[in-house]
Motif scaffolding. Structure first.
Motif, short mmCIF file in Angstrom:
data_model
loop_
_atom_site.label_atom_id
_atom_site.label_comp_id
_atom_site.label_asym_id
_atom_site.label_seq_id
_atom_site.Cartn_x
_atom_site.Cartn_y
_atom_site.Cartn_z
N ASP A 129 0.85 -1.28 -0.07
CA ASP A 129 0.04 0.07 0.05
C ASP A 129 0.88 1.22 -0.09
O ASP A 129 2.15 0.97 0.21
CB ASP A 129 -1.17 -0.03 1.23
N SER A 130 0.37 2.55 -0.31
CA SER A 130 0.98 3.78 -0.12
C SER A 130 1.57 4.17 0.98
O SER A 130 2.14 5.16 1.27
CB SER A 130 0.13 4.64 -0.89
N VAL A 131 1.09 3.57 2.55
CA VAL A 131 1.50 4.04 3.71
C VAL A 131 3.20 3.76 3.66
O VAL A 131 3.48 2.31 3.72
CB VAL A 131 0.73 3.11 4.70
N VAL A 132 3.95 4.55 3.90
CA VAL A 132 5.22 4.39 4.30
C VAL A 132 5.48 4.17 5.71
O VAL A 132 4.91 4.85 6.65
CB VAL A 132 6.08 5.70 3.68
N LYS A 133 6.04 2.92 6.14
CA LYS A 133 6.34 2.78 7.50
C LYS A 133 7.83 2.99 7.96
O LYS A 133 8.52 2.76 7.04
CB LYS A 133 5.87 1.43 7.61
N THR A 134 8.23 3.17 9.04
CA THR A 134 9.33 3.47 9.37
C THR A 134 10.04 2.34 10.05
O THR A 134 9.32 1.78 11.15
CB THR A 134 9.69 4.80 10.27
N VAL A 135 11.05 1.81 9.73
CA VAL A 135 11.74 0.34 10.41
C VAL A 135 12.96 1.02 10.71
O VAL A 135 13.89 1.30 9.81
CB VAL A 135 11.59 -0.78 9.29
N LEU A 136 13.32 0.69 11.86
CA LEU A 136 14.52 0.98 12.60
C LEU A 136 15.53 0.02 12.74
O LEU A 136 14.98 -1.01 13.40
CB LEU A 136 14.45 2.00 13.69
N PHE A 137 16.79 -0.23 12.50
CA PHE A 137 17.43 -1.14 12.77
C PHE A 137 18.92 -0.45 13.83
O PHE A 137 19.49 0.30 13.17
CB PHE A 137 18.32 -2.04 11.53
N LEU A 138 19.04 -0.96 14.87
CA LEU A 138 20.28 -0.39 15.55
C LEU A 138 21.04 -1.52 16.02
O LEU A 138 20.63 -2.51 16.67
CB LEU A 138 19.65 0.11 17.05
N ASP A 139 22.17 -1.38 15.21
CA ASP A 139 23.29 -2.69 15.51
C ASP A 139 24.58 -2.14 15.29
O ASP A 139 24.80 -1.34 14.24
CB ASP A 139 22.72 -3.88 14.51
N ASP A 140 25.66 -2.57 15.77
CA ASP A 140 26.81 -2.02 15.67
C ASP A 140 27.78 -3.15 14.37
O ASP A 140 28.65 -2.80 14.19
CB ASP A 140 27.92 -2.10 16.98
N ASP A 141 26.97 -4.02 14.11
CA ASP A 141 27.29 -4.88 13.11
C ASP A 141 27.13 -4.23 11.73
O ASP A 141 26.00 -4.47 10.93
CB ASP A 141 26.81 -6.31 12.95
N CYS A 142 28.19 -3.64 11.16
CA CYS A 142 27.92 -2.66 9.77
C CYS A 142 27.55 -3.75 8.78
O CYS A 142 27.00 -3.43 7.74
CB CYS A 142 29.14 -2.01 9.56
N VAL A 143 28.31 -4.94 8.47
CA VAL A 143 27.94 -5.89 7.67
C VAL A 143 26.48 -6.22 7.69
O VAL A 143 26.03 -6.30 6.55
CB VAL A 143 29.11 -7.18 7.27
N PHE A 144 26.22 -6.60 8.80
CA PHE A 144 24.65 -6.87 8.89
C PHE A 144 23.77 -5.75 8.62
O PHE A 144 22.80 -5.92 7.94
CB PHE A 144 24.47 -7.23 10.61
N LEU A 145 24.04 -4.59 8.83
CA LEU A 145 23.18 -3.35 8.43
C LEU A 145 23.30 -3.19 6.79
O LEU A 145 22.16 -2.87 6.26
CB LEU A 145 23.68 -2.19 9.08
N LYS A 146 24.45 -3.56 6.36
CA LYS A 146 24.57 -3.23 4.93
C LYS A 146 23.73 -4.33 4.11
O LYS A 146 23.08 -3.95 3.01
CB LYS A 146 26.10 -3.42 4.48
N ALA A 147 23.66 -5.52 4.69
CA ALA A 147 22.78 -6.53 4.20
C ALA A 147 21.41 -6.24 4.40
O ALA A 147 20.52 -6.61 3.20
CB ALA A 147 23.26 -7.98 4.78
N ILE A 148 21.02 -5.75 5.22
CA ILE A 148 19.40 -5.30 5.75
C ILE A 148 19.17 -4.13 4.74
O ILE A 148 18.10 -4.29 3.95
CB ILE A 148 19.31 -4.96 6.98
N LYS A 149 19.97 -3.11 4.32
CA LYS A 149 19.88 -2.24 3.61
C LYS A 149 19.64 -2.52 2.22
O LYS A 149 18.84 -2.12 1.19
CB LYS A 149 20.84 -1.18 3.42
N TYR A 150 20.59 -3.50 1.69
CA TYR A 150 20.62 -4.25 0.32
C TYR A 150 19.28 -4.63 0.00
O TYR A 150 18.60 -4.51 -0.83
CB TYR A 150 21.85 -5.00 0.13
N LYS A 151 18.81 -5.65 0.81
CA LYS A 151 17.61 -6.57 0.74
C LYS A 151 16.49 -5.75 0.74
O LYS A 151 15.28 -6.12 0.17
CB LYS A 151 17.56 -7.39 1.70
N CYS A 152 16.32 -4.58 1.64
CA CYS A 152 15.12 -3.84 1.78
C CYS A 152 14.93 -2.48 0.98
O CYS A 152 13.91 -1.83 0.99
CB CYS A 152 15.02 -3.45 3.17
N ARG A 153 15.90 -2.51 0.18
CA ARG A 153 15.88 -1.02 -0.59
C ARG A 153 14.81 -1.02 -1.55
O ARG A 153 14.55 0.32 -2.04
CB ARG A 153 17.17 -0.97 -1.71
N ALA A 154 14.25 -2.02 -2.09
CA ALA A 154 13.01 -1.96 -2.94
C ALA A 154 11.48 -1.72 -2.25
O ALA A 154 10.56 -1.87 -2.90
CB ALA A 154 12.85 -3.36 -3.96
#
Length: 146
Positions: free
Chosen positions: A19-44
């Motif tokens: 739907d058109s509702v934009v939701k905000t999802v927060l990831f707080l983690d010190d593992d930069c590789v993990f955060l990069k993987a999350i960003k890559y997967k969720c970009r679309a």
């Protein structure tokens, strides 16, 4: 502790948002590789994804975005400069409509489990979260070889 199918269902709901509702999802983690993987997967996806790698950055973000509604927060329990559970209490996420997920490389202690449940949160092993987010079809079909 919640079952993997409960968590998979919640994440699938988020990942399949059309739907058109934009939701905000927060990831707080010190593992930069993990955060990069999350960003890559969720970009679309049609959600605003916020990734933060340390406690100071998190506090600065929440202070400057005090009116922002965070729909889901994935918080690492063991951060170099603080405890994710204590941080969630401090931010009073349990008084908001934020769905809390706590992540870690190791299972939580009994005390941590109690604190997580008291906050209305759920716990995920980080490796399982990565599997669910990056390989949702394989997890859904019971093929978890990754």
């Amino acid at each position: 502790m919640f079952s993997m199918s409960d968590v998979i269902g919640g994440l699938e709901d988020w990942l399949e948002t059309v739907d058109s509702v934009v939701k905000t999802v927060l990831f707080l983690d010190d593992d930069c590789v993990f955060l990069k993987a999350i960003k890559y997967k969720c970009r679309a996806h049609n959600d605003e994804l916020v990734t933060i790698s340390n406690v100071a950055e998190f506090r600065a973000f929440t202070h400057s975005h005090d009116r922002m509604v965070i729909d889901k927060a994935f918080i690492d329990i063991n951060l170099p400069a603080g405890n994710g559970i204590e941080l969630a209490k401090e931010m009073e996420f349990d008084k908001m409509s934020t769905k809390l997920y706590f992540v870690s490389e190791i299972p939580p202690s009994e005390e941590q489990k109690t604190q997580i449940l008291d906050l209305g949160g759920e716990f995920l092993l980080k490796k399982d979260l990565v599997k669910i987010v990056i390989f949702p079809e394989e997890v859904k079909n019971g093929n978890e070889e990754h």
